[in-house]
Design a protein around this motif. Structure first.
Motif, PDB file in Angstrom:
ATOM      1  N   ARG A   1      40.845   9.949  59.054  1.00 48.63           N
ATOM      2  CA  ARG A   1      39.986  10.940  59.719  1.00 48.63           C
ATOM      3  C   ARG A   1      40.070  10.806  61.246  1.00 48.63           C
ATOM      4  O   ARG A   1      40.173  11.803  61.966  1.00 48.63           O
ATOM      5  N   ILE A   2      40.053   9.577  61.740  1.00 54.46           N
ATOM      6  CA  ILE A   2      40.131   9.363  63.196  1.00 54.46           C
ATOM      7  C   ILE A   2      41.500   9.758  63.723  1.00 54.46           C
ATOM      8  O   ILE A   2      41.613  10.371  64.795  1.00 54.46           O
ATOM      9  N   MET A   3      42.564   9.445  62.970  1.00 57.84           N
ATOM     10  CA  MET A   3      43.908   9.821  63.420  1.00 57.84           C
ATOM     11  C   MET A   3      44.058  11.333  63.475  1.00 57.84           C
ATOM     12  O   MET A   3      44.712  11.865  64.380  1.00 57.84           O
ATOM     13  N   GLN A   4      43.448  12.042  62.536  1.00 61.06           N
ATOM     14  CA  GLN A   4      43.492  13.499  62.589  1.00 61.06           C
ATOM     15  C   GLN A   4      42.795  14.014  63.847  1.00 61.06           C
ATOM     16  O   GLN A   4      43.241  14.988  64.471  1.00 61.06           O
ATOM     17  N   ALA A   5      41.708  13.353  64.252  1.00 63.23           N
ATOM     18  CA  ALA A   5      41.017  13.738  65.484  1.00 63.23           C
ATOM     19  C   ALA A   5      41.872  13.432  66.709  1.00 63.23           C
ATOM     20  O   ALA A   5      41.872  14.186  67.692  1.00 63.23           O
ATOM     21  N   ILE A   6      42.618  12.329  66.678  1.00 62.45           N
ATOM     22  CA  ILE A   6      43.524  11.986  67.784  1.00 62.45           C
ATOM     23  C   ILE A   6      44.601  13.058  67.924  1.00 62.45           C
ATOM     24  O   ILE A   6      44.907  13.523  69.036  1.00 62.45           O
ATOM     25  N   TYR A   7      45.182  13.470  66.794  1.00 64.77           N
ATOM     26  CA  TYR A   7      46.189  14.531  66.840  1.00 64.77           C
ATOM     27  C   TYR A   7      45.591  15.838  67.366  1.00 64.77           C
ATOM     28  O   TYR A   7      46.227  16.558  68.143  1.00 64.77           O
ATOM     29  N   GLU A   8      44.373  16.138  66.950  1.00 64.13           N
ATOM     30  CA  GLU A   8      43.718  17.361  67.426  1.00 64.13           C
ATOM     31  C   GLU A   8      43.499  17.311  68.934  1.00 64.13           C
ATOM     32  O   GLU A   8      43.734  18.296  69.649  1.00 64.13           O
ATOM     33  N   SER A   9      43.064  16.173  69.444  1.00 64.81           N
ATOM     34  CA  SER A   9      42.838  16.031  70.875  1.00 64.81           C
ATOM     35  C   SER A   9      44.146  16.184  71.648  1.00 64.81           C
ATOM     36  O   SER A   9      44.201  16.862  72.683  1.00 64.81           O
ATOM     37  N   ALA A  10      45.214  15.562  71.148  1.00 70.40           N
ATOM     38  CA  ALA A  10      46.511  15.663  71.818  1.00 70.40           C
ATOM     39  C   ALA A  10      47.010  17.103  71.820  1.00 70.40           C
ATOM     40  O   ALA A  10      47.624  17.566  72.788  1.00 70.40           O
ATOM     41  N   ARG A  11      46.746  17.818  70.745  1.00 70.00           N
ATOM     42  CA  ARG A  11      47.214  19.203  70.620  1.00 70.00           C
ATOM     43  C   ARG A  11      46.418  20.160  71.503  1.00 70.00           C
ATOM     44  O   ARG A  11      46.982  21.079  72.119  1.00 70.00           O
ATOM     45  N   THR A  12      45.110  19.947  71.588  1.00 71.96           N
ATOM     46  CA  THR A  12      44.242  20.896  72.326  1.00 71.96           C
ATOM     47  C   THR A  12      43.980  20.498  73.760  1.00 71.96           C
ATOM     48  O   THR A  12      43.553  21.322  74.558  1.00 71.96           O
ATOM     49  N   GLY A  13      44.217  19.229  74.075  1.00 66.01           N
ATOM     50  CA  GLY A  13      43.910  18.747  75.412  1.00 66.01           C
ATOM     51  C   GLY A  13      42.450  18.505  75.655  1.00 66.01           C
ATOM     52  O   GLY A  13      42.008  18.313  76.801  1.00 66.01           O
ATOM     53  N   ARG A  14      41.653  18.455  74.581  1.00 61.89           N
ATOM     54  CA  ARG A  14      40.210  18.243  74.706  1.00 61.89           C
ATOM     55  C   ARG A  14      39.774  17.018  73.918  1.00 61.89           C
ATOM     56  O   ARG A  14      40.391  16.683  72.887  1.00 61.89           O
ATOM     57  N   ALA A  15      38.724  16.367  74.367  1.00 57.21           N
ATOM     58  CA  ALA A  15      38.147  15.272  73.611  1.00 57.21           C
ATOM     59  C   ALA A  15      37.544  15.803  72.319  1.00 57.21           C
ATOM     60  O   ALA A  15      37.068  16.952  72.277  1.00 57.21           O
ATOM     61  N   VAL A  16      37.566  15.001  71.285  1.00 54.91           N
ATOM     62  CA  VAL A  16      37.063  15.416  69.972  1.00 54.91           C
ATOM     63  C   VAL A  16      35.923  14.479  69.571  1.00 54.91           C
ATOM     64  O   VAL A  16      36.082  13.254  69.545  1.00 54.91           O
ATOM     65  N   ALA A  17      34.767  15.062  69.277  1.00 55.29           N
ATOM     66  CA  ALA A  17      33.612  14.278  68.827  1.00 55.29           C
ATOM     67  C   ALA A  17      33.757  13.968  67.351  1.00 55.29           C
ATOM     68  O   ALA A  17      34.218  14.812  66.559  1.00 55.29           O
ATOM     69  N   LEU A  18      33.349  12.768  66.987  1.00 56.00           N
ATOM     70  CA  LEU A  18      33.396  12.333  65.597  1.00 56.00           C
ATOM     71  C   LEU A  18      31.972  12.152  65.080  1.00 56.00           C
ATOM     72  O   LEU A  18      31.158  11.496  65.716  1.00 56.00           O
ATOM     73  N   GLY A  19      31.709  12.709  63.902  1.00 53.10           N
ATOM     74  CA  GLY A  19      30.367  12.605  63.351  1.00 53.10           C
ATOM     75  C   GLY A  19      30.105  11.239  62.756  1.00 53.10           C
ATOM     76  O   GLY A  19      30.995  10.481  62.508  1.00 53.10           O
TER      77      GLY A  19
END
Length: 366
Positions: free
Chosen positions: A348-366
């Protein structure tokens, strides 16, 4: 006059003698249970299985190599000749369901490409076998959950192969944090990079690997930040770079990310398939620091502390240690410290890392 003390002694002796057979039987059963070696079938006979896992099984106290699963008949024949595996314990990926009729196999160790972990784990669980699965657990949260659900439905244990959680050096680092030997941690740094090698391998194919350096070796750095802090990150921010867009057309070559934890600890991590020597773990705390360098190898890990002391322990086979612990969990009917849920959390965290790299934005984790 009868002696009351003697009467009491005789009565207690009679009770003890009456109970002795049951005590003896119980002790014998316990000894027999502890002495039993659980049969392990290795699913996937690549280099890790050949060079690390199979040799480690020969060193374990509670496990033995009892079967193999492979799609290559020549490999099956070679392993049978080397380890004396009978024909009845050799399976293809399409015949794993037949394990249900083989009492020699208790555990299936899944060592296939990442995106095949779910079907092979589910097949093993449906055959009534416990499953120990290489990291990452799978390539998506949903597929991880399907593995967890299948093992739960079958009443079987699912473990994730996080060998560093059995390394005395990492366990010592956890102790240093928990006991606040240098005060509360403030910054954690972790990185692991390797030269991935030839470009045609499955690790560079998104369909099979799910990702590149992050999924393969960056996960060690991510894991370390979690078990050192004892917390789950609440925010991630990442940057991905590629210097060879041909070789790394489908997966990440280099990833750098930061995570913030609820206590305020910040972790800075990096991973790469091409960046050279990165293999370290460092914790900076209020009154000092400690580090491992190298930190994530199969052996040879060691470190030092800001007070001049070394972090160095006798070498152990980490694969043997993790398999023995998983076997003990089964024999003693207790949870494993590396359950499928632990593997899911990293994915789940790695998917958020990929999302952040793709969008250029920080990703909050619940």
């Amino acid at each position: 006059m009868p002696n009351p003390h003697r009467r009491k002694f005789l009565a207690e002796t009679a009770i003890a003698l009456a109970a002795a057979p049951f005590i003896s039987t119980g002790a014998t059963r316990e000894k027999s249970r502890q002495a039993r070696k659980l049969g392990v079938a290795i699913c996937g006979l690549g280099r890790l299985s050949e060079n690390q896992i199979a040799p480690a099984l020969q060193k374990t106290t509670h496990c033995r190599l009892a079967g193999i699963v492979t799609g290559t008949p020549a490999k099956a024949a070679a392993w049978q000749a080397k380890y004396g595996i009978p024909d009845r314990s050799v399976y293809s990926y399409d015949t794993m369901h037949r394990m249900a009729d083989n009492p020699d196999i208790d555990i299936v160790y899944v060592v296939t490409p990442n995106a095949l972990h779910a079907p092979h784990t589910i097949a093993a669980a449906q055959a009534g076998k416990h499953v120990f699965c290489e990291k990452p657990l799978e390539i998506s949260v949903e597929r991880c959950q399907s593995m967890i659900d299948a093992c739960r439905k079958a009443g079987r244990l699912l473990g994730t192969a996080y060998r560093c959680q059995y390394d005395p050096h990492h366990l010592e680092c956890i102790r240093l944090v928990r006991e606040e030997v240098f005060g509360k941690p403030t910054i954690v740094q972790a990185g692991f990079a390797i030269d991935v090698g030839e470009p045609t391998q499955w690790r560079l194919k998104r369909e099979l690997a799910g990702g590149g350096a992050l999924m393969d070796v960056g996960i060690y750095a991510l894991q370390a930040t979690r078990y050192l802090t004892g917390e789950e990150p609440v925010l991630v921010s990442a940057i991905e770079t590629r210097t060879d867009p041909v070789k790394f057309a489908q997966v990440d070559e280099t990833m750098v990310w930061t995570t913030k934890f609820p206590s305020g600890v910040v972790a800075y991590c990096s991973t790469s398939y091409k960046a050279g020597r990165i293999q370290n773990l460092r914790v900076n705390a209020e009154r000092g620091w400690f580090e491992l360098d190298p930190a994530f190898f199969y052996d040879g890990n060691h470190g030092r502390r800001s007070d001049g002391k070394e972090i160095r322990f006798p070498e152990i086979d980490l694969f043997a240690a993790e398999m023995d612990d998983f076997a003990r969990c089964i024999l003693e009917n207790r949870p494993t410290k590396v359950p499928g849920e632990e593997g899911l959390r990293d994915v789940r965290i790695m998917q958020a890392i990929y999302e952040s790299a793709r969008t250029g934005r920080a990703v909050a984790l619940g």
